[in-house]
Design a protein around this motif. Sequence first.
Motif, PDB file in Angstrom:
ATOM      1  N   VAL A 236       0.866  -1.185   0.000  1.00 14.55           N
ATOM      2  CA  VAL A 236       0.000   0.000   0.000  1.00 14.55           C
ATOM      3  C   VAL A 236       0.900   1.232   0.000  1.00 14.55           C
ATOM      4  O   VAL A 236       1.717   1.399   0.909  1.00 14.55           O
ATOM      5  CB  VAL A 236      -0.932   0.016   1.228  1.00 14.55           C
ATOM      6  CG1 VAL A 236      -1.803   1.272   1.209  1.00 14.55           C
ATOM      7  CG2 VAL A 236      -1.800  -1.231   1.270  1.00 14.55           C
ATOM      8  N   HIS A 237       0.773   2.066  -1.030  1.00 14.44           N
ATOM      9  CA  HIS A 237       1.547   3.302  -1.122  1.00 14.44           C
ATOM     10  C   HIS A 237       0.694   4.476  -0.646  1.00 14.44           C
ATOM     11  O   HIS A 237      -0.524   4.499  -0.874  1.00 14.44           O
ATOM     12  CB  HIS A 237       1.992   3.554  -2.567  1.00 14.44           C
ATOM     13  CG  HIS A 237       2.989   2.544  -3.055  1.00 14.44           C
ATOM     14  ND1 HIS A 237       3.561   2.602  -4.306  1.00 14.44           N
ATOM     15  CD2 HIS A 237       3.532   1.463  -2.446  1.00 14.44           C
ATOM     16  CE1 HIS A 237       4.395   1.580  -4.452  1.00 14.44           C
ATOM     17  NE2 HIS A 237       4.388   0.880  -3.343  1.00 14.44           N
ATOM     18  N   TYR A 238       1.350   5.424   0.001  1.00 13.04           N
ATOM     19  CA  TYR A 238       0.664   6.626   0.477  1.00 13.04           C
ATOM     20  C   TYR A 238       1.216   7.843  -0.247  1.00 13.04           C
ATOM     21  O   TYR A 238       2.446   8.038  -0.320  1.00 13.04           O
ATOM     22  CB  TYR A 238       0.837   6.783   1.992  1.00 13.04           C
ATOM     23  CG  TYR A 238       0.084   5.739   2.769  1.00 13.04           C
ATOM     24  CD1 TYR A 238      -1.237   5.947   3.138  1.00 13.04           C
ATOM     25  CD2 TYR A 238       0.690   4.523   3.115  1.00 13.04           C
ATOM     26  CE1 TYR A 238      -1.945   4.980   3.838  1.00 13.04           C
ATOM     27  CE2 TYR A 238      -0.011   3.548   3.816  1.00 13.04           C
ATOM     28  CZ  TYR A 238      -1.322   3.788   4.167  1.00 13.04           C
ATOM     29  OH  TYR A 238      -2.020   2.825   4.850  1.00 13.04           O
ATOM     30  N   ALA A 239       0.298   8.642  -0.800  1.00  3.43           N
ATOM     31  CA  ALA A 239       0.709   9.824  -1.568  1.00  3.43           C
ATOM     32  C   ALA A 239       1.298  10.883  -0.648  1.00  3.43           C
ATOM     33  O   ALA A 239       0.946  10.973   0.536  1.00  3.43           O
ATOM     34  CB  ALA A 239      -0.499  10.391  -2.312  1.00  3.43           C
ATOM     35  N   ARG A 240       2.193  11.674  -1.206  1.00  4.58           N
ATOM     36  CA  ARG A 240       2.804  12.764  -0.430  1.00  4.58           C
ATOM     37  C   ARG A 240       1.828  13.923  -0.303  1.00  4.58           C
ATOM     38  O   ARG A 240       1.174  14.324  -1.264  1.00  4.58           O
ATOM     39  CB  ARG A 240       4.077  13.239  -1.106  1.00  4.58           C
ATOM     40  CG  ARG A 240       5.182  12.190  -1.116  1.00  4.58           C
ATOM     41  CD  ARG A 240       6.428  12.727  -1.776  1.00  4.58           C
ATOM     42  NE  ARG A 240       7.497  11.734  -1.756  1.00  4.58           N
ATOM     43  CZ  ARG A 240       8.696  11.929  -2.291  1.00  4.58           C
ATOM     44  NH1 ARG A 240       8.966  13.099  -2.891  1.00  4.58           N
ATOM     45  NH2 ARG A 240       9.614  10.991  -2.237  1.00  4.58           N
ATOM     46  N   ARG A 241       1.771  14.456   0.927  1.00  7.28           N
ATOM     47  CA  ARG A 241       0.911  15.612   1.180  1.00  7.28           C
ATOM     48  C   ARG A 241       1.703  16.671   1.925  1.00  7.28           C
ATOM     49  O   ARG A 241       2.500  16.347   2.807  1.00  7.28           O
ATOM     50  CB  ARG A 241      -0.307  15.198   2.017  1.00  7.28           C
ATOM     51  CG  ARG A 241      -1.270  14.263   1.291  1.00  7.28           C
ATOM     52  CD  ARG A 241      -2.353  13.765   2.229  1.00  7.28           C
ATOM     53  NE  ARG A 241      -1.782  12.943   3.297  1.00  7.28           N
ATOM     54  CZ  ARG A 241      -2.465  12.490   4.342  1.00  7.28           C
ATOM     55  NH1 ARG A 241      -3.742  12.831   4.475  1.00  7.28           N
ATOM     56  NH2 ARG A 241      -1.897  11.746   5.250  1.00  7.28           N
ATOM     57  N   ILE A 242       1.477  17.921   1.555  1.00  8.45           N
ATOM     58  CA  ILE A 242       2.202  19.040   2.185  1.00  8.45           C
ATOM     59  C   ILE A 242       1.217  19.850   3.021  1.00  8.45           C
ATOM     60  O   ILE A 242       0.199  20.323   2.520  1.00  8.45           O
ATOM     61  CB  ILE A 242       2.868  19.937   1.129  1.00  8.45           C
ATOM     62  CG1 ILE A 242       3.891  19.125   0.321  1.00  8.45           C
ATOM     63  CG2 ILE A 242       3.528  21.135   1.800  1.00  8.45           C
ATOM     64  CD1 ILE A 242       4.533  19.912  -0.792  1.00  8.45           C
ATOM     65  N   ILE A 339      -8.121   2.712   3.663  1.00  7.33           N
ATOM     66  CA  ILE A 339      -6.905   2.999   2.877  1.00  7.33           C
ATOM     67  C   ILE A 339      -7.072   4.309   2.123  1.00  7.33           C
ATOM     68  O   ILE A 339      -6.175   5.170   2.102  1.00  7.33           O
ATOM     69  CB  ILE A 339      -6.618   1.833   1.904  1.00  7.33           C
ATOM     70  CG1 ILE A 339      -6.212   0.580   2.679  1.00  7.33           C
ATOM     71  CG2 ILE A 339      -5.509   2.215   0.918  1.00  7.33           C
ATOM     72  CD1 ILE A 339      -6.041  -0.650   1.808  1.00  7.33           C
ATOM     73  N   GLN A 340      -8.239   4.496   1.500  1.00  9.76           N
ATOM     74  CA  GLN A 340      -8.489   5.717   0.742  1.00  9.76           C
ATOM     75  C   GLN A 340      -8.558   6.942   1.658  1.00  9.76           C
ATOM     76  O   GLN A 340      -8.089   8.035   1.294  1.00  9.76           O
ATOM     77  CB  GLN A 340      -9.789   5.574  -0.047  1.00  9.76           C
ATOM     78  CG  GLN A 340     -10.085   6.748  -0.979  1.00  9.76           C
ATOM     79  CD  GLN A 340     -11.349   6.526  -1.783  1.00  9.76           C
ATOM     80  OE1 GLN A 340     -12.126   5.607  -1.484  1.00  9.76           O
ATOM     81  NE2 GLN A 340     -11.564   7.343  -2.804  1.00  9.76           N
TER      82      GLN A 340
END
Length: 428
Positions: A236-242, A339-340
């Motif tokens: 499971v990959h997690y997107a980068r958030r700033i 997950i989402q």
Amino acid sequence: MNTILTALVNSWKSPELRRKILLTALIFVIFRVFAHVPIPGIDRTKLALLFSQNQFLGLLDIFSGGTLVNFSVLALGLNPYINASIILQLLTIVFPKLEELQKEGEFGREKINQYTRFITVPLAAMQSIGMYLLLRNQGIVGVMNPLTLIAVVLTMTAGTLFVMWLGELITEYGVGNGISLLIFAGIVGRLPVVMFQTASVFQPEQLTNVALFGFVALIVIAGTVFMNEAVRRIPVHYARRIRGNKMYGGNTSYLPLRVNQAGVIPIIFAVSLVLLPSLLGGFLQQLQNPAIAGFGRFLTTAFNPNGLSYNLIYFFLVIGFTYFYTAITFNPTKIAGEIQKYGGFIPGIRPGSPTANYLNYILTRITLAGALFLGILAVFPSLARGISGLSTLLIGGTGVLIVVSVVLETVKALEAQLVMRNYEGFLE
């Protein structure tokens, strides 16, 4: 084996863990002492014969920790508590409020445990009466007057609550899960009796069969360990958030899907269902009506635990209940939503419904391997009897699965305690 010994040795070096281990051992001793305090008025010889002929009662004896075959004050053992836990777990699916309560951390768990205790009391009383009626119909116990019957029911119900209290003491102040450890102690405590029975009827020409049985037993134990620990890891990959001046996410984790997601529960459900016809047949045979008595004899013959039809039905029931219980305990749609929610995704799979469908696709296929394994484990006693020709030295699949699972869980609990006390260097 090295990991188990290392964890035990290093746990003994810690004064706090040593106290927990000694407390657990003391509770084991108390449990075994009370397991041999009998309820008066029982014919022990007939009782032992009944248990040797009835696998349903044998299964109940496993979960009572070996106390039912002695018909001690702890005769029911943990059976009512286990039944109450299963009932409450199924009710969480029907009632959303119970499901919400499960998610409320420590407070929710305490409430669920409290409800389980409340359900245990009437279940223990009903099972006490049912056990008395069964033994009376088998001629093992005589007709009791109302006061004596009430005293027996109260004694057996109090015994269940006492064992439940011992289990909770181990969970809170000892090592591992107390309920599981008491069941483990009951199964292991019966091994010397089984060995003695085998030695008393052993013939020199059976040496090859005993050696073959020992080899098969090792394979079964190794297979149980392997299947109990086997998982399918889904990345499971997690997107980068700033947020502000900081970056979050961007990492990869794994969602472990266990091959044996249902544990020992499918075997319990299946054996309870498949043995009911033979148990009912035993009652019907004693009636005066020839037609009903004949139907009872048919049920007893058709569902003979040593027969092919019985074992085939048992095997397929275990497979069916494995899928049923897995579907209850693992919700792909909910997991996909979680997950989402945290910005995760499975590589190559779109979030939302496609992720849920993918998880369901994977789970359906790995559950087949787990279901086949549990099915073979369930009918293994009959297979072992046919291979070795030994009727006394048998490995119950349910017992093996419980023993292996409890040992692995307890070792993991010890390792976690050691890590908390800066013993990482001793662990592999």
